[in-house]
Design an enzyme around this catalytic site. Structure first.
Site, PDB file in Angstrom:
ATOM      1  N   ASP A  21       0.940  -1.183   0.057  1.00 11.25           N
ATOM      2  CA  ASP A  21       0.102  -0.023   0.197  1.00 11.25           C
ATOM      3  C   ASP A  21       0.822   1.352  -0.171  1.00 11.25           C
ATOM      4  O   ASP A  21       1.840   1.369   0.575  1.00 11.25           O
ATOM      5  CB  ASP A  21      -0.841  -0.093   1.181  1.00 11.25           C
ATOM      6  CG  ASP A  21      -2.180   0.966   1.157  1.00 11.25           C
ATOM      7  OD1 ASP A  21      -2.514   1.492  -0.020  1.00 11.25           O
ATOM      8  OD2 ASP A  21      -2.705   1.144   2.072  1.00 11.25           O
ATOM      9  N   TRP A  26       2.814   8.024  -2.589  1.00  6.69           N
ATOM     10  CA  TRP A  26       4.173   8.128  -2.865  1.00  6.69           C
ATOM     11  C   TRP A  26       4.367   9.193  -4.237  1.00  6.69           C
ATOM     12  O   TRP A  26       4.997   9.849  -4.400  1.00  6.69           O
ATOM     13  CB  TRP A  26       4.861   6.726  -3.337  1.00  6.69           C
ATOM     14  CG  TRP A  26       6.097   6.960  -3.677  1.00  6.69           C
ATOM     15  CD1 TRP A  26       7.188   6.631  -2.736  1.00  6.69           C
ATOM     16  CD2 TRP A  26       6.906   7.017  -4.905  1.00  6.69           C
ATOM     17  NE1 TRP A  26       8.248   6.650  -3.296  1.00  6.69           N
ATOM     18  CE2 TRP A  26       8.307   6.763  -4.653  1.00  6.69           C
ATOM     19  CE3 TRP A  26       6.167   7.030  -6.125  1.00  6.69           C
ATOM     20  CZ2 TRP A  26       9.104   6.710  -5.628  1.00  6.69           C
ATOM     21  CZ3 TRP A  26       7.322   7.083  -7.368  1.00  6.69           C
ATOM     22  CH2 TRP A  26       8.635   6.863  -7.147  1.00  6.69           C
ATOM     23  N   ASN A  69     -11.093  -2.298  -5.527  1.00  7.31           N
ATOM     24  CA  ASN A  69     -10.355  -1.446  -6.071  1.00  7.31           C
ATOM     25  C   ASN A  69     -11.012  -1.060  -7.439  1.00  7.31           C
ATOM     26  O   ASN A  69     -10.639   0.039  -7.939  1.00  7.31           O
ATOM     27  CB  ASN A  69      -8.768  -2.017  -6.422  1.00  7.31           C
ATOM     28  CG  ASN A  69      -8.055  -1.791  -5.019  1.00  7.31           C
ATOM     29  OD1 ASN A  69      -6.865  -2.542  -4.981  1.00  7.31           O
ATOM     30  ND2 ASN A  69      -8.177  -1.057  -4.260  1.00  7.31           N
TER      31      ASN A  69
END
Ligand code: IPE
Ligand code: IPE
Ligand code: MG
Length: 243
Positions: A21, A26, A69
């Site tokens: 995850d 990021w 998702n």
């Protein structure tokens, strides 16, 4: 920094499962689109699988895409699907050379045909490899898996193959996607979230957990080795009391 070569002591985990995850955050931190983070994340996998060979971790299971998702934007979902196709095409040779055996878990029904074909081929091509067992959870959800397993189990009851009175804790695992895998010993989640997000619900009943703040694209073999070492120091009691 722990050295990955000296940490495969007795009592290391046989099966590590990872909730990879933090790719989105990021990328966001770098002012880039989320998919940039997913590409960076995919690149981390090779190093971790290699570390498994060194650390004597025989099974590694990674969460690549959950049944939840699909709720993301169409751009992200289709970008991820094309990343999975690309990843399989690109990594097949390296995985074969390393002797890695690849399996996929999750429901394939919703995946596109070219991706399913690539998954089938990769599984077949690595079928006789005797190295690390890499399992990729793709369109995987623990509850969905239990529901699909129950459906197959019910079919066997209906056709007379299975006696309902014989059903015990050993029965359901035989119908799960993970039927050939041992239960995970250690489950790692990166990115600071302390939840399991529907990953390996049945199988992780007695797993040890590690939640680390590192975002997945920054996760290294050295951090992985440290967590495996720490696992080796834990006292797994499984409900008993030490004599
Ligand atoms: C994990 O990273 C990868 C997938 C779920 C596909 P995220 O995309 O969830 O990254 P964050 O949690 O938004 O940072
Ligand atoms: C879990 O991460 C799924 C994967 C790593 C593939 P998510 O980012 O989707 O989980 P939530 O939404 O934070 O629970
Ligand atoms: Mg996330």
């Amino acid at each position: 920094m722990p050295d990955t070569r000296h940490s495969s002591g007795l009592g290391g985990p046989t099966h590590v499962a990872i909730i990879m995850d933090g790719n989105g955050r990021w990328a966001q931190a770098r002012g880039r689109p989320r998919l940039f983070g997913h590409h960076a994340g995919a690149k981390r996998v090779r190093e971790i699988v290699e570390a498994c060979g060194v650390l004597d971790v025989k099974y590694i299971t990674i969460f690549a895409f959950s049944t939840e998702n699909w709720k993301r934007t169409q751009v992200e979902v289709s970008g991820l699907m094309s990343l999975f196709r690309r990843y399989i095409r690109k990594e097949t040779r390296a995985l074969t050379n390393q002797g890695v055996r690849v399996r996929f878990i999750g429901d394939r029904v919703r995946l596109d045909r070219p991706l399913i074909n690539l998954m089938d081929t990769l599984e077949k091509e690595t079928e006789f490899n005797a190295g690390v067992n890499l399992t990729i959870a793709l369109n995987y959800g623990g509850r969905d898996e239990v529901a699909r397993a129950t459906q197959r189990l019910a079919e066997d009851v209906a056709s007379g193959k299975l006696d309902p009175a014989s059903i015990d804790e050993e029965t359901l695992p035989r119908y799960l996607d993970t039927r050939v895998l041992p239960d995970p010993d250690l489950v790692i989640r990166t990115s600071g979230e302390a939840r399991i997000s529907n990953f390996l619900l049945w199988q992780s009943a007695y797993a040890e957990y590690e939640f680390v703040d590192t975002l997945w694209p920054d996760f290294t073999a050295s951090e992985f080795a440290r967590l495996c070492q720490k696992y080796g120091q834990r006292d797994r009691r499984f409900g008993t009391v030490k004599a």
